[in-house]
Design a protein around this motif. Structure first.
Motif, PDB file in Angstrom:
ATOM      1  N   SER A  12     -14.052  16.751  39.529  1.00 32.00           N
ATOM      2  CA  SER A  12     -14.436  15.578  38.768  1.00 32.00           C
ATOM      3  C   SER A  12     -13.950  14.284  39.400  1.00 32.00           C
ATOM      4  CB  SER A  12     -13.899  15.704  37.339  1.00 32.00           C
ATOM      5  OG  SER A  12     -14.427  16.844  36.718  1.00 32.00           O
ATOM      6  N   TRP A  69     -23.825   4.885  37.916  1.00 34.96           N
ATOM      7  CA  TRP A  69     -23.296   6.228  38.210  1.00 34.96           C
ATOM      8  C   TRP A  69     -22.197   6.615  37.226  1.00 34.96           C
ATOM      9  CZ3 TRP A  69     -24.707  10.320  40.906  1.00 34.96           C
ATOM     10  CH2 TRP A  69     -23.758  11.274  41.280  1.00 34.96           C
ATOM     11  N   TYR A  72     -23.799   7.471  34.018  1.00 35.77           N
ATOM     12  CA  TYR A  72     -24.480   8.765  34.166  1.00 35.77           C
ATOM     13  C   TYR A  72     -23.489   9.916  34.010  1.00 35.77           C
ATOM     14  CZ  TYR A  72     -26.729  12.577  36.812  1.00 35.77           C
ATOM     15  OH  TYR A  72     -27.239  13.788  37.236  1.00 35.77           O
ATOM     16  N   LEU A  73     -22.338   9.821  34.671  1.00 34.74           N
ATOM     17  CA  LEU A  73     -21.322  10.859  34.554  1.00 34.74           C
ATOM     18  C   LEU A  73     -20.724  10.897  33.155  1.00 34.74           C
ATOM     19  CD1 LEU A  73     -19.388  10.453  37.929  1.00 34.74           C
ATOM     20  CD2 LEU A  73     -21.213  12.071  37.384  1.00 34.74           C
ATOM     21  N   GLY A  76     -21.652  13.274  30.300  1.00 34.47           N
ATOM     22  CA  GLY A  76     -21.136  14.636  30.256  1.00 34.47           C
ATOM     23  C   GLY A  76     -22.193  15.700  30.436  1.00 34.47           C
ATOM     24  N   ALA A  78     -24.617  17.489  32.899  1.00 28.79           N
ATOM     25  CA  ALA A  78     -24.919  17.723  34.312  1.00 28.79           C
ATOM     26  C   ALA A  78     -26.377  18.125  34.491  1.00 28.79           C
ATOM     27  CB  ALA A  78     -24.010  18.818  34.864  1.00 28.79           C
ATOM     28  N   GLN A  84     -21.927  21.660  35.480  1.00 25.79           N
ATOM     29  CA  GLN A  84     -21.455  21.276  34.151  1.00 25.79           C
ATOM     30  C   GLN A  84     -19.933  21.208  34.071  1.00 25.79           C
ATOM     31  OE1 GLN A  84     -23.501  20.282  31.405  1.00 25.79           O
ATOM     32  NE2 GLN A  84     -21.445  19.483  31.019  1.00 25.79           N
ATOM     33  N   PHE A  87     -18.877  17.773  35.197  1.00 23.96           N
ATOM     34  CA  PHE A  87     -19.229  16.649  34.335  1.00 23.96           C
ATOM     35  C   PHE A  87     -18.425  16.629  33.035  1.00 23.96           C
ATOM     36  CE2 PHE A  87     -22.439  15.873  37.262  1.00 23.96           C
ATOM     37  CZ  PHE A  87     -23.296  14.857  36.879  1.00 23.96           C
ATOM     38  N   SER A  88     -18.185  17.804  32.453  1.00 17.92           N
ATOM     39  CA  SER A  88     -17.593  17.850  31.113  1.00 17.92           C
ATOM     40  C   SER A  88     -16.273  17.096  30.986  1.00 17.92           C
ATOM     41  CB  SER A  88     -17.406  19.316  30.686  1.00 17.92           C
ATOM     42  OG  SER A  88     -18.657  19.941  30.524  1.00 17.92           O
ATOM     43  N   THR A  91     -16.462  13.112  30.232  1.00 14.85           N
ATOM     44  CA  THR A  91     -17.086  12.517  29.054  1.00 14.85           C
ATOM     45  C   THR A  91     -16.132  11.597  28.304  1.00 14.85           C
ATOM     46  OG1 THR A  91     -18.426  14.503  28.835  1.00 14.85           O
ATOM     47  CG2 THR A  91     -18.361  13.020  26.950  1.00 14.85           C
ATOM     48  N   ARG A 107     -31.483   7.996  35.679  1.00 16.27           N
ATOM     49  CA  ARG A 107     -30.831   9.281  35.391  1.00 16.27           C
ATOM     50  C   ARG A 107     -31.559  10.406  36.111  1.00 16.27           C
ATOM     51  NH1 ARG A 107     -27.276   9.844  31.257  1.00 16.27           N
ATOM     52  NH2 ARG A 107     -26.923   8.076  29.880  1.00 16.27           N
ATOM     53  N   ASP A 111     -30.251  12.977  38.865  1.00 17.58           N
ATOM     54  CA  ASP A 111     -30.408  14.426  38.688  1.00 17.58           C
ATOM     55  C   ASP A 111     -30.984  15.063  39.948  1.00 17.58           C
ATOM     56  OD1 ASP A 111     -29.432  14.416  36.116  1.00 17.58           O
ATOM     57  OD2 ASP A 111     -31.394  14.637  35.140  1.00 17.58           O
TER      58      ASP A 111
END
Length: 220
Positions: A12, A69, A72-73, A76, A78, A84, A87-88, A91, A107, A111
């Motif tokens: 992360s 960015w 976007y992150l 949370g 992905a 995932q 990203f989690s 959040t 976004r 992706d």
């Protein structure tokens, strides 16, 4: 960038700083004569968002990329099941700093920079969102999906460390048996000192990974 989207799996902390790098690479790749249409189209969408006309990215573009960015992150969510776990953790840490997310089309560009269309579709189905829809659904669903193994839910850094450490240890054992790196007359002639040196060299990747993790968690 290659014909299929650039895929990046990292922890992360590192992911937080990769947005500008990804967009800069997208810009460079879009200028290639043989650039695939999807890369050119992705850059057109990004350039329109940034207000970029030509030449290198300027400081104001960089700031806009970083803000988009980060937002976007902060969602949370992905673009793929594999990402995932990266990203989690972001959040709660980032959402207060960037409450307004980037436009939906940006976004989607992010992706596509991080995952293939197949992976994106797989993730949206797992989240209960087969279409584009609302990205702020039950993001924990993918983490408990029985189709995703425990190993695949671990971060890329963890998986790479385990794999590379095992490969390195195996390589050093074979190397020591065949090539006599300490010049003592072979494996059977190695004493405690040589065995200790071999063990230290063998666990070097694990030590480096542990230090890197500690730096990212408590220092950076």
């Amino acid at each position: 960038m290659p014909d299929k989207p650039f895929t990046f799996f990292e922890n992360s902390n590192m992911m937080l700083n990769m947005g500008v790098l990804f967009v800069t690479q997208l810009h460079e790749d879009s200028k290639r004569v043989e650039a695939p249409a999807r890369i050119v189209n992705n850059w057109k969408i990004m350039a329109n968002f940034l207000g970029h006309q030509e030449g290198e990215l300027q400081p104001e573009h960089i700031v806009k990329i970083e803000e988009a960015w980060s937002s976007y992150l902060a969602s949370g969510v992905a673009p793929s099941l594999e990402l995932q776990s990266v990203f989690s953790p972001l959040t709660q840490e980032r959402v207060r700093r960037s409450p307004k997310g980037p436009p939906p089309e940006i976004r989607e560009v992010f992706d596509r920079l991080l995952a293939t269309d197949e992976k994106i579709a797989e993730k949206r189905i797992a989240d209960g969102k087969p279409g584009r829809g609302n990205r702020r659904g039950n993001i924990n669903f993918s983490l408990t999906n029985p189709k995703v193994s425990w190993w695949r839910r671990q971060s890329a850094v963890f998986r790479f460390t385990v794999f590379s450490s095992g490969a390195w240890i195996s390589f050093m054992q074979v190397y020591a048996r065949i090539f006599d790196p300490f010049h003592v007359g072979g494996w059977d002639a190695m004493g405690d000192g040589e065995l200790m040196k071999l063990e230290v060299i063998s666990i070097a990747p694990i030590v480096i990974a542990a230090l890197y993790w500690a730096y990212g968690r408590w220092v950076r």
